[in-house]
Design a protein around this motif. Structure first.
Motif, PDB file in Angstrom:
ATOM      1  N   HIS A  13       0.881  -1.320  -0.331  1.00  0.00           N
ATOM      2  CA  HIS A  13       0.197   0.310   0.292  1.00  0.00           C
ATOM      3  C   HIS A  13       1.127   1.437  -0.288  1.00  0.00           C
ATOM      4  N   ASP A  14       1.897   1.078   0.776  1.00  0.00           N
ATOM      5  CA  ASP A  14       2.726   2.278   0.873  1.00  0.00           C
ATOM      6  C   ASP A  14       4.469   2.050   0.703  1.00  0.00           C
ATOM      7  N   ILE A  15       4.647   1.668  -0.369  1.00  0.00           N
ATOM      8  CA  ILE A  15       6.787   1.032  -0.717  1.00  0.00           C
ATOM      9  C   ILE A  15       7.754   1.929  -0.232  1.00  0.00           C
ATOM     10  N   GLU A  16       6.711   3.755   0.049  1.00  0.00           N
ATOM     11  CA  GLU A  16       7.924   4.435   0.624  1.00  0.00           C
ATOM     12  C   GLU A  16       8.008   4.538   1.314  1.00  0.00           C
ATOM     13  N   TYR A  17       6.949   4.459   1.970  1.00  0.00           N
ATOM     14  CA  TYR A  17       7.015   4.170   3.439  1.00  0.00           C
ATOM     15  C   TYR A  17       8.037   3.223   4.126  1.00  0.00           C
ATOM     16  N   ALA A  18       7.363   1.771   3.553  1.00  0.00           N
ATOM     17  CA  ALA A  18       8.429   0.516   4.131  1.00  0.00           C
ATOM     18  C   ALA A  18       9.507   0.876   3.713  1.00  0.00           C
ATOM     19  N   ILE A  19      10.055   2.165   2.241  1.00  0.00           N
ATOM     20  CA  ILE A  19      12.011   1.300   2.517  1.00  0.00           C
ATOM     21  C   ILE A  19      11.714   2.485   3.263  1.00  0.00           C
ATOM     22  N   SER A  20      11.332   3.688   3.753  1.00  0.00           N
ATOM     23  CA  SER A  20      11.841   4.068   4.905  1.00  0.00           C
ATOM     24  C   SER A  20      12.381   3.430   5.956  1.00  0.00           C
ATOM     25  N   VAL A  21      12.027   2.983   6.254  1.00  0.00           N
ATOM     26  CA  VAL A  21      11.671   2.394   7.712  1.00  0.00           C
ATOM     27  C   VAL A  21      12.487   1.069   7.501  1.00  0.00           C
ATOM     28  N   MET A  22      12.338   0.840   6.064  1.00  0.00           N
ATOM     29  CA  MET A  22      13.122  -1.070   6.629  1.00  0.00           C
ATOM     30  C   MET A  22      14.468   0.205   6.214  1.00  0.00           C
ATOM     31  N   GLU A  23      14.959   1.220   5.381  1.00  0.00           N
ATOM     32  CA  GLU A  23      16.659   1.697   5.837  1.00  0.00           C
ATOM     33  C   GLU A  23      17.068   2.114   6.707  1.00  0.00           C
ATOM     34  N   ARG A  24      15.925   2.970   7.954  1.00  0.00           N
ATOM     35  CA  ARG A  24      16.497   2.970   9.168  1.00  0.00           C
ATOM     36  C   ARG A  24      16.528   1.548  10.073  1.00  0.00           C
ATOM     37  N   LEU A  25      16.104   0.778  10.375  1.00  0.00           N
ATOM     38  CA  LEU A  25      16.495  -0.510  10.574  1.00  0.00           C
ATOM     39  C   LEU A  25      17.543  -1.127  10.387  1.00  0.00           C
ATOM     40  N   SER A  26      17.533  -0.864   8.908  1.00  0.00           N
ATOM     41  CA  SER A  26      18.998  -1.366   8.402  1.00  0.00           C
ATOM     42  C   SER A  26      20.546  -1.069   9.081  1.00  0.00           C
ATOM     43  N   GLU A  27      19.802   0.526   9.328  1.00  0.00           N
ATOM     44  CA  GLU A  27      21.293   1.345  10.039  1.00  0.00           C
ATOM     45  C   GLU A  27      21.786   0.834  11.877  1.00  0.00           C
ATOM     46  N   TYR A  28      20.683  -0.118  11.966  1.00  0.00           N
ATOM     47  CA  TYR A  28      21.044  -0.931  13.142  1.00  0.00           C
ATOM     48  C   TYR A  28      22.170  -2.388  12.473  1.00  0.00           C
ATOM     49  N   GLY A  29      22.118  -2.499  11.439  1.00  0.00           N
ATOM     50  CA  GLY A  29      22.639  -3.706  11.310  1.00  0.00           C
ATOM     51  C   GLY A  29      21.619  -4.018  10.910  1.00  0.00           C
ATOM     52  N   ILE A  30      19.864  -4.266  10.727  1.00  0.00           N
ATOM     53  CA  ILE A  30      18.636  -5.919  10.949  1.00  0.00           C
ATOM     54  C   ILE A  30      19.038  -5.763   9.394  1.00  0.00           C
ATOM     55  N   ARG A  31      18.808  -7.172   8.832  1.00  0.00           N
ATOM     56  CA  ARG A  31      18.411  -7.639   7.941  1.00  0.00           C
ATOM     57  C   ARG A  31      16.736  -7.986   8.102  1.00  0.00           C
ATOM     58  N   PHE A  32      16.214  -8.468   6.631  1.00  0.00           N
ATOM     59  CA  PHE A  32      15.704  -8.708   6.500  1.00  0.00           C
ATOM     60  C   PHE A  32      14.966  -9.989   5.035  1.00  0.00           C
ATOM     61  N   THR A  33      14.171 -10.663   5.705  1.00  0.00           N
ATOM     62  CA  THR A  33      13.938 -11.810   4.687  1.00  0.00           C
ATOM     63  C   THR A  33      12.163 -12.139   4.288  1.00  0.00           C
ATOM     64  N   MET A  34      12.249 -11.300   2.642  1.00  0.00           N
ATOM     65  CA  MET A  34      10.993 -12.016   2.430  1.00  0.00           C
ATOM     66  C   MET A  34      10.621 -12.854   2.491  1.00  0.00           C
ATOM     67  N   ASP A  35       9.075 -13.333   2.883  1.00  0.00           N
ATOM     68  CA  ASP A  35       8.633 -14.754   3.669  1.00  0.00           C
ATOM     69  C   ASP A  35       6.972 -14.651   2.984  1.00  0.00           C
ATOM     70  N   LYS A  36       7.284 -15.953   2.634  1.00  0.00           N
ATOM     71  CA  LYS A  36       6.283 -16.738   2.039  1.00  0.00           C
ATOM     72  C   LYS A  36       5.935 -15.952   0.735  1.00  0.00           C
ATOM     73  N   PHE A  37       6.979 -16.384  -0.145  1.00  0.00           N
ATOM     74  CA  PHE A  37       7.412 -15.722  -1.327  1.00  0.00           C
ATOM     75  C   PHE A  37       6.965 -16.870  -2.194  1.00  0.00           C
ATOM     76  N   GLY A  38       5.942 -16.256  -3.259  1.00  0.00           N
ATOM     77  CA  GLY A  38       5.003 -16.683  -4.078  1.00  0.00           C
ATOM     78  C   GLY A  38       4.051 -17.123  -4.065  1.00  0.00           C
ATOM     79  N   ARG A  39       3.714 -17.266  -2.359  1.00  0.00           N
ATOM     80  CA  ARG A  39       2.309 -16.253  -2.089  1.00  0.00           C
ATOM     81  C   ARG A  39       1.327 -15.680  -3.315  1.00  0.00           C
TER      82      ARG A  39
END
Length: 603
Positions: A439-465
């Protein structure tokens, strides 16, 4: 008065006649030159007289006497009448005074009545205005909630045995989003336009009211044909298929509709409204822009879920939740290099409740936020403990829901927990779904970039569903990709699904993403995934989700087996098989909990 004087005069004359009469004689008054009879009567010898015979004299005297008596009677009657008139005149004067007093009082009373009537009219107008305010919606000028309930009560009291009454609840989908985007003033204008459109489907049996907010209700009496009533609903949906033009902008509004029938679905206002809410709730759950009739069977399930929601609130306060950990194994190293933190509810009466039963309710109700905070805290504490116990390569994966991700305090909460627990954030992995960015990819990008600054990583879950858009993989800061379990379940029975899984793995590697397969339950699945170079696996083949103490035992046991009893085989499939057999012997000898034994049986 004049009549009385004349009568008195005549009486004197009659008496005079009687006085001058001599037996045998009578004075001729007519011969006197004086018009006054008294003066004409000269009683001396010189006066002319004539003799009257006795019979005639008596007759004459009798007539005179009768006339005298009559005159006397008339006199006294006239006298009495005069007295009565005088008395009457006196009474008339009193009556006139009384009349004037009464008239004055009447005028005063009339004036007071006039003033009171004016005040009454003012009060009546105010009362009518208050009634209108109490039973009319000021915005749409439709009957409001109070008027609707009063109307429904009247209908229930007078409903015939064979009559059916339909109550339709109409809710505008996503109105809050539109209202917040265009402002409340234009939002009110939109509600007015909505009321105009609703009126287009009404007939003489319909009663439309603005229930509250973005909800409207229609009562339809004398419903004879359900299919005809359904045509009304479809007509409503068709009318709302056209956009609303507000301030030169077009807005499409869809409807969620719940319907109940009286007396079938309830014989009281409270019962009907409760069932109407349930029908609306189901319509919303079905994806909105639809309608739903109340059904008791569905209602019972909804009531169970609502009861569960209430128990969820109590469970948070009673700390009935526990975090379980399921290991992730590297296919090449056959080592546990991470755990996924999974929430479990240890209900005080029902025992252990699986997340599939309560997480959807928690997500919709917003209770996922406090529950998620508990999971973050417990998982961070456990990760720190593993680090301190000599497992520096262990990662912790935590599922992140849409509601949690969009919570205003989410980033501050993560920042506070990392600072408070002093955990190494580079070993934290958040598992997200594409719904977060949908619904709001720009918001998602900004939050993930902020968390990435800590070194936190992300997994795209349920890929293919879902849509599985390549755009999300390109734009979002994703380091890992987890294949949906539905593909793993069917890939050994479908050549097509095998190809899909293999293609996903190759695509991920091209994008330099690590691939995880979840839901591994058989050795055949593990062998195939090893052949197509899947990086990590998790599933019941290796271990069910375990409570913290058992997860610690498993980690320690697996580490010991890896270092002391088993040589790592370069063949990933053989390594997985040998590890499973050794694991079986170790677990059985250690006589650990039943969960381990169930895993051994599967192996």
């Amino acid at each position: 008065m004049q009549l009385r004087k004349k009568l008195f005069h005549y009486i004197i004359i009659m008496i005079s006649f009687s006085a001058v009469m001599i037996p045998g004689k009578v004075i001729l008054a007519s011969e006197s030159s004086d018009p006054n009879f008294l003066n004409a009567l000269v009683l001396n010898d010189k006066t002319d007289y004539f003799k009257v015979e006795k019979p005639y004299f008596y007759i004459f005297c009798g007539i005179i006497s009768v006339l005298t008596i009559l005159v006397i009677i008339l006199y006294f009657r006239n006298l009495k009448k005069s007295k009565n008139e005088k008395l009457l005149n006196g009474k008339n004067e009193e009556l006139v005074k009384d009349y004037l007093t009464i008239e004055s009082t009447y005028n005063d009373v009339t004036e007071i009545h006039k003033e009171l009537k004016e005040q009454y009219d003012i009060l009546k107008a105010k009362d009518e205005k208050n009634i209108k305010l109490a039973y009319t919606d000021y915005l749409t000028e439709l009957p409001n909630r109070n008027a609707f309930i009063k109307k429904l009560e009247q209908i229930i009291l007078t409903i015939r045995k064979e009559e059916n009454v339909a109550i339709m609840n109409i809710d505008l989908d996503n109105f809050k989003v539109v209202n917040d985007s265009i402002g409340h003033a234009l939002g009110d204008e939109l509600l007015i336009d909505v009321s105009y459109r609703l009126k287009q489907v009404l007939d003489e049996n319909d009663y439309l009211a603005h229930y509250e907010g973005d909800e409207f209700v229609i009562i339809t009496q004398n419903v004879e044909d359900i299919s005809a009533y359904e045509d009304k609903i479809k007509k409503l949906q068709k009318i709302f298929a056209y956009p609303f033009v507000i301030s030169q902008n077009e807005f499409f509004i869809t409807l969620s509709i719940g319907v109940t029938f009286a007396p079938k679905d309830g014989k009281t206002v409270q019962a009907l409204l409760k069932n109407l809410d349930l029908a609306m709730y189901i319509a919303k759950r079905r994806g909105k822009n639809t309608y739903c009739y109340f059904d008791k069977a569905i209602s019972d399930r909804v009531m169970e879920q609502m009861e569960l929601q209430s128990e969820l609130k109590q469970a948070i306060e009673a700390e009935e939740f526990q975090v379980y950990y399921q290991p992730l194994l590297g296919m090449k190293t056959n080592q546990i290099n991470g755990f996924e933190a999974l929430i479990r509810w240890n209900h005080s009466d029902k025992g252990l409740i699986e997340p599939a039963e309560f997480l959807p309710i928690a997500e919709k109700s917003g209770l996922i936020v406090p529950i998620g905070e508990y999971v973050f805290r417990e998982a961070f504490l456990q990760l720190k403990q593993w680090m301190e116990n000599g497992y520096p390569s262990i990662d912790i994966s935590i599922n992140l829901s849409v509601r949690q991700f969009k919570d205003d305090n989410f980033l501050d909460m993560i920042d506070q927990l990392i600072d408070e627990i002093k955990v190494d954030p580079t070993h934290i992995i958040f598992e997200i779904t594409e719904e977060i960015a949908k619904h709001d990819i720009e918001y998602a990008i900004s939050v993930m970039e902020r968390l990435s600054e800590y070194g936190i990583r992300f997994t795209m879950d349920k890929f293919g569903r879902g849509y599985s858009s390549m755009y999300y993989l390109k734009e979002l800061s994703i380091q890992k990709l987890k294949i949906d379990k539905s593909f793993i379940d069917t890939m050994m029975d479908s050549r097509h699904d095998k190809k899909l899984v293999e293609a996903i793995i190759k695509l991920a590697h091209v994008l330099e993403l690590e691939v995880i397969a979840e839901g591994i339950e058989t050795m055949e699945q593990a062998k195939f995934l090893s052949e197509v170079e899947c990086d990590k696996v998790q599933g019941f083949l290796y271990s069910k989700p375990l409570p913290r103490s058992d997860a610690n035992k498993l980690l320690s046991m697996w580490e010991d087996l890896t270092n002391q009893e088993r040589d790592v085989n370069t063949d990933a499939n053989q390594a997985s098989t040998d590890s499973a057999e050794t694991y079986q012997e170790s677990v059985e000898n250690a006589d650990t909990n039943q969960i381990y034994k169930e895993n051994v049986d599967e192996l």
